[in-house]
Structure formats: structure tokens, C-alpha cells
Design a protein around this motif. Structure first.
Motif, PDB file in Angstrom:
ATOM      1  N   ARG A 273       1.176  -1.402  -0.175  1.00 15.44           N
ATOM      2  CA  ARG A 273      -0.052  -0.060  -0.220  1.00 15.44           C
ATOM      3  C   ARG A 273       0.957   1.487   0.017  1.00 15.44           C
ATOM      4  NH1 ARG A 273      -4.788  -2.210   0.793  1.00 15.44           N
ATOM      5  NH2 ARG A 273      -5.162  -4.167   2.289  1.00 15.44           N
ATOM      6  N   THR A 274       0.405   2.453  -0.707  1.00 22.78           N
ATOM      7  CA  THR A 274       0.765   3.341  -0.756  1.00 22.78           C
ATOM      8  C   THR A 274       0.534   4.355  -0.559  1.00 22.78           C
ATOM      9  OG1 THR A 274       0.223   3.996  -3.071  1.00 22.78           O
ATOM     10  CG2 THR A 274       2.328   2.453  -2.998  1.00 22.78           C
ATOM     11  N   THR A 275       0.735   4.628   0.919  1.00 18.33           N
ATOM     12  CA  THR A 275      -0.166   5.498   1.876  1.00 18.33           C
ATOM     13  C   THR A 275       1.319   6.616   2.562  1.00 18.33           C
ATOM     14  OG1 THR A 275       0.186   4.082   3.593  1.00 18.33           O
ATOM     15  CG2 THR A 275      -1.846   4.378   2.674  1.00 18.33           C
ATOM     16  N   SER A 276       0.677   7.753   2.039  1.00 15.94           N
ATOM     17  CA  SER A 276       1.754   8.490   3.524  1.00 15.94           C
ATOM     18  C   SER A 276       2.425   8.599   4.494  1.00 15.94           C
ATOM     19  CB  SER A 276       0.985  10.174   3.441  1.00 15.94           C
ATOM     20  OG  SER A 276      -0.211   9.656   4.666  1.00 15.94           O
ATOM     21  N   HIS A 277       1.567   7.168   4.956  1.00 15.49           N
ATOM     22  CA  HIS A 277       2.491   6.389   6.912  1.00 15.49           C
ATOM     23  C   HIS A 277       3.224   5.568   5.766  1.00 15.49           C
ATOM     24  CE1 HIS A 277       2.455  10.981   8.451  1.00 15.49           C
ATOM     25  NE2 HIS A 277       1.171  11.225   8.278  1.00 15.49           N
ATOM     26  N   ALA A 278       3.726   5.244   5.558  1.00 18.76           N
ATOM     27  CA  ALA A 278       4.266   3.345   5.409  1.00 18.76           C
ATOM     28  C   ALA A 278       3.906   3.082   6.759  1.00 18.76           C
ATOM     29  CB  ALA A 278       4.950   2.936   4.352  1.00 18.76           C
ATOM     30  N   PRO A 279       3.142   2.038   7.208  1.00 13.99           N
ATOM     31  CA  PRO A 279       3.827   0.723   8.566  1.00 13.99           C
ATOM     32  C   PRO A 279       5.503   0.653   8.049  1.00 13.99           C
ATOM     33  CG  PRO A 279       2.122  -0.010   6.663  1.00 13.99           C
ATOM     34  CD  PRO A 279       2.175   1.013   6.178  1.00 13.99           C
ATOM     35  N   THR A 280       6.091   0.167   9.550  1.00 16.21           N
ATOM     36  CA  THR A 280       6.822  -0.335   9.953  1.00 16.21           C
ATOM     37  C   THR A 280       6.447  -1.838   9.957  1.00 16.21           C
ATOM     38  OG1 THR A 280       6.289  -0.428  12.006  1.00 16.21           O
ATOM     39  CG2 THR A 280       7.464   1.339  11.421  1.00 16.21           C
ATOM     40  N   GLY A 305      11.111 -13.651  -1.819  1.00 19.52           N
ATOM     41  CA  GLY A 305      12.363 -13.600  -3.060  1.00 19.52           C
ATOM     42  C   GLY A 305      13.160 -12.387  -2.766  1.00 19.52           C
ATOM     43  N   LEU A 306      12.253 -11.687  -2.068  1.00 15.28           N
ATOM     44  CA  LEU A 306      12.434 -10.313  -1.596  1.00 15.28           C
ATOM     45  C   LEU A 306      12.314 -10.352   0.258  1.00 15.28           C
ATOM     46  CD1 LEU A 306      11.295  -7.533  -3.830  1.00 15.28           C
ATOM     47  CD2 LEU A 306      13.967  -8.633  -3.473  1.00 15.28           C
ATOM     48  N   SER A 307      12.907  -9.208   1.028  1.00 13.93           N
ATOM     49  CA  SER A 307      12.579  -8.387   2.431  1.00 13.93           C
ATOM     50  C   SER A 307      11.454  -8.092   2.366  1.00 13.93           C
ATOM     51  CB  SER A 307      14.002  -8.458   3.221  1.00 13.93           C
ATOM     52  OG  SER A 307      14.242  -6.734   2.872  1.00 13.93           O
ATOM     53  N   PRO A 308      11.510  -8.038   3.526  1.00 17.97           N
ATOM     54  CA  PRO A 308       9.641  -7.067   3.443  1.00 17.97           C
ATOM     55  C   PRO A 308      10.867  -5.582   3.355  1.00 17.97           C
ATOM     56  CG  PRO A 308      10.227  -9.111   5.061  1.00 17.97           C
ATOM     57  CD  PRO A 308      10.732  -8.854   4.759  1.00 17.97           C
ATOM     58  N   ARG A 309      11.464  -5.243   3.912  1.00 15.77           N
ATOM     59  CA  ARG A 309      12.052  -3.933   3.374  1.00 15.77           C
ATOM     60  C   ARG A 309      12.010  -3.728   2.044  1.00 15.77           C
ATOM     61  NH1 ARG A 309      14.360  -4.533   8.739  1.00 15.77           N
ATOM     62  NH2 ARG A 309      13.603  -3.538  10.478  1.00 15.77           N
ATOM     63  N   GLU A 310      12.731  -4.446   1.729  1.00 16.35           N
ATOM     64  CA  GLU A 310      13.136  -4.226  -0.466  1.00 16.35           C
ATOM     65  C   GLU A 310      11.360  -4.398  -0.358  1.00 16.35           C
ATOM     66  OE1 GLU A 310      17.119  -7.068   0.065  1.00 16.35           O
ATOM     67  OE2 GLU A 310      14.982  -8.613  -0.698  1.00 16.35           O
ATOM     68  N   TYR A 311      11.031  -4.903  -0.430  1.00 17.26           N
ATOM     69  CA  TYR A 311       9.323  -5.495  -0.690  1.00 17.26           C
ATOM     70  C   TYR A 311       8.479  -3.833  -1.376  1.00 17.26           C
ATOM     71  CZ  TYR A 311       4.809  -6.839  -3.097  1.00 17.26           C
ATOM     72  OH  TYR A 311       3.843  -7.027  -3.112  1.00 17.26           O
ATOM     73  N   GLN A 312       8.705  -3.482   0.005  1.00 18.83           N
ATOM     74  CA  GLN A 312       8.005  -2.450   0.293  1.00 18.83           C
ATOM     75  C   GLN A 312       8.500  -0.559  -0.299  1.00 18.83           C
ATOM     76  OE1 GLN A 312       8.313  -0.874   4.241  1.00 18.83           O
ATOM     77  NE2 GLN A 312       5.715  -0.895   4.256  1.00 18.83           N
ATOM     78  N   ALA A 313      10.103  -1.587  -0.426  1.00 12.85           N
ATOM     79  CA  ALA A 313      10.549  -0.406  -1.441  1.00 12.85           C
ATOM     80  C   ALA A 313      10.127  -0.373  -2.092  1.00 12.85           C
ATOM     81  CB  ALA A 313      11.921  -0.235  -0.929  1.00 12.85           C
ATOM     82  N   THR A 314      10.322  -1.282  -3.203  1.00 18.19           N
ATOM     83  CA  THR A 314      10.141  -1.420  -4.609  1.00 18.19           C
ATOM     84  C   THR A 314       7.987  -1.422  -5.138  1.00 18.19           C
ATOM     85  OG1 THR A 314      11.879  -3.679  -4.915  1.00 18.19           O
ATOM     86  CG2 THR A 314      10.004  -3.610  -6.395  1.00 18.19           C
ATOM     87  N   HIS A 318       6.989   1.785  -7.819  1.00 18.77           N
ATOM     88  CA  HIS A 318       6.054   1.353  -8.821  1.00 18.77           C
ATOM     89  C   HIS A 318       5.549   2.396  -8.541  1.00 18.77           C
ATOM     90  CE1 HIS A 318       8.168  -3.234  -9.417  1.00 18.77           C
ATOM     91  NE2 HIS A 318       8.816  -1.890  -9.686  1.00 18.77           N
ATOM     92  N   SER A 319       4.782   3.059  -7.855  1.00 21.96           N
ATOM     93  CA  SER A 319       3.903   3.939  -7.433  1.00 21.96           C
ATOM     94  C   SER A 319       4.180   5.302  -7.730  1.00 21.96           C
ATOM     95  CB  SER A 319       3.507   3.683  -6.195  1.00 21.96           C
ATOM     96  OG  SER A 319       2.697   4.673  -6.145  1.00 21.96           O
TER      97      SER A 319
END
Length: 320
Positions: A273-280, A305-314, A318-319
Motif C-alpha cells: 500500500r502506498t499510503t503517506s505513512h507507510a507501516p513498519t 524472494g525479497l525481504s519485507p523492506r525490499e518489497y515495500q521499497a520496490t 513503482h507507485s
């Protein structure tokens, strides 16, 4: 907060145009043909439950249609589940015609033409959500549109009961729980669609299939509880652990693995989710029942295949 659209303040001559616009803006672009020379008062009350829209419609006789021109113009990919309260709906889509009575529900897919005729005053509630939220194939979805579902079978009765409760409590759902409740609704609908399409093991007795669906609903409702255990699940359904494992063997997966898959998928959606306050990552893990953030990160990487932080950043890149 509810949004109310009503023809009550309008003159008789202005109601048809207003209603056409109100219906198309609330759902998807539609042709609306009112059957009354002097249209009765009509209302739409809309609430949001996470990514799902819940709209209650009360109106007089009419025909509603979506044609290829509208589909090509707006390209919306949404699924609408309509629960009838009063009146009878005659629905058509994908080569099928169906009569939907009060207490029953049916599905329509915005990507293909459909038609709905309501020959008398009616009241209904529509649950409207993105096609992508269901996680079923096009073939599975096409097999169940314009089909009446009610409380005469275990699977549809389970979903019908959930929809009625949700309809009555949509206004009081806390924002922090809204997306989770919408996801549960989609999961239950996906189970029904897949069962009707024959994805569940056809050789298994109907009672076993019904029990498995009830267990899945229980698990989905309790995913956020880190203490959810197989012993608790079996006890809640008056089953032995051995029988619980036997039920999940028909799915080709262990019960524990199925629970982990459900938690991981919800965490993945929340991280995307691309919210303004991304959850940790820790917040997401704990909100879906993972007691340990490090364990969550490990199984997430193994699965996606990615860590949660890597997935979130990706997802955020994209957004943008």
C-alpha cells in the motif's frame, strides 16, 4: 461516513437524468431505463469499508445495463455482489439468465456486458470491490456470474450470513479494521467461487467440504491473533487434531502452512500500500499474527524472494 444520493428533492421531470448519473457515478457507467412515467423517490446510501464499497439502493422499477461501448470507454475492472432485500432481480451475463429473490445474492463482472431487470420497487445492497482483490481466475469468475446464491447450501449460506452482518455494521467499522474486513469478505467469496467451479476435491463428501470452509472462515477471522493454534481451531469446531489435518490434506497443504500463507499474503498486500505513512515491517507482521518480526522477515524472503523492506521499497518506487 455515509454518502446519500436521493431524488426526493427533485421534480418528477428531473429525476430520471439525476438517477442515471447517480447510479453510474456510484458503480460503473450504466444505462438506466426507468419503468415509471413518474419516477418514485430513489436513494443510494454508500459507505466505505476499506477498499470495498457498500451501497444500499432503494428505488422503483427499472432496467440497468452495461454494454461493450461503456466497457471500452471506462475500462473499470470491478466485481459487484448484490444482495436482494426486497423485489426480484432478473439478471443476465455470460450467457446465463437468473432470477434472484429476496435473501439471495448474485455476482456481476464490469469487464463484460450484463443486464438487470427490476420489475417492481426494490431494495438491495451491493458490495463493490476491485477485480484484483478476489484472486480467482477469469474462467472461475465467468462460471459464477448471473447465478443466484442463498442459504440453501452450506457455502453460500455462510457468505450470505456474513454479508447481512456486514451490511448492518458497515457504518461502525473502525478504520483500522476496515481493510481487514474487506479482505475477509473477498476471501470468503473466493472460496465460494472456487468451490462452485470445482476446485475443491470433488470426491470429498459435501459435509467435509462444508466443514473445511467453516474452518477457513474461522481462521481468516482470527489471523491477527498470534496465539491462534491448531488445537484451538479443532476445539472450536469439535474436531480432533487428526481430522483437522485430514481436511487440509484434501487441499494438498498442511493446516499450519495454509495459515502462514494467508498471513503472508495479507502482509504482502499491506506492505504494497502506498499510503503517506507507510507501516513498519514489525507493525505489519504483528498486525497479522506473526509473534516475531525476524521470523516473519525470514519466511517472507523465502516465499517472495525479497525481504519485507525490499518489497515495500520496490512497491513505493513503482507507485511513483
Amino acid at each position: 461516513m455515509s454518502v446519500v444520493l436521493s431524488t426526493a428533492p427533485l421534480s418528477i421531470s428531473d429525476r430520471a437524468d439525476f438517477w442515471q448519473d447517480a447510479v453510474s457515478r456510484t458503480f460503473v457507467p450504466l444505462d438506466v431505463d426507468l419503468h415509471e412515467d413518474e419516477p418514485a423517490t430513489a436513494t443510494i446510501v454508500t459507505r466505505r469499508v476499506g477498499f470495498m464499497q457498500v451501497s444500499t439502493v432503494t428505488a422503483g422499477p427499472q432496467t440497468v445495463a452495461r454494454n461493450p461501448r461503456m466497457i471500452a470507454r471506462d475500462g473499470k475492472e470491478t466485481v459487484t455482489l448484490t444482495l436482494m432485500h426486497r423485489g426480484i432481480a432478473e439478471r443476465s451475463q455470460d450467457g446465463r439468465d437468473a432470477i434472484v429473490n429476496p435473501g439471495q445474492f448474485s455476482l456481476s463482472d464490469s469487464r463484460r456486458p450484463f443486464n438487470k431487470v427490476l420489475r417492481q420497487a426494490f431494495s438491495l445492497t451491493s458490495f463493490h470491490f476491485p477485480r484484483s482483490a478476489l484472486g480467482v481466475s477469469d474462467l472461475e469468475l465467468q462460471a459464477v456470474t448471473a447465478t443466484p446464491y442463498g442459504e440453501d447450501e452450506p457455502f453460500s449460506a455462510l457468505l450470505a450470513g456474513h454479508l447481512k452482518r456486514l451490511d448492518g455494521s458497515a457504518d461502525s467499522v473502525a478504520p483500522t479494521q476496515a481493510d481487514r474486513l474487506a479482505a475477509v469478505t473477498c476471501d470468503l467469496l473466493a472460496c465460494l467461487i472456487q468451490e462452485r467451479h470445482g476446485r475443491m476435491t470433488p470426491q470429498e463428501p459435501a459435509a467435509m467440504q462444508a466443514m473445511l470452509l467453516r474452518i477457513k472462515e474461522y481462521i481468516v477471522r482470527n489471523l491477527a491473533n498470534p496465539d491462534l493454534s491448531l488445537v484451538e481451531i479443532a476445539s472450536a469446531h469439535q474436531l480432533s487434531l487428526r481430522y483437522l489435518h485430514k481436511l487440509f490434506e484434501t487441499e494438498g497443504v498442511t493446516a499450519a502452512r495454509w495459515i502462514q500463507q494467508q498471513r503472508l499474503e495479507r502482509c504482502r498486500k499491506e506492505l504494497a500500500r502506498t499510503t503517506s505513512h507507510a507501516p513498519t515491517v514489525a507493525m505489519v507482521a504483528h498486525s497479522w499474527g506473526f509473534a516475531s518480526a525476524s521470523h516473519f522477515s525470514r519466511v517472507f524472503r523465502i516465499t517472495y524472494g525479497l525481504s519485507p523492506r525490499e518489497y515495500q521499497a520496490t512497491a513505493r518506487r513503482h507507485s511513483r
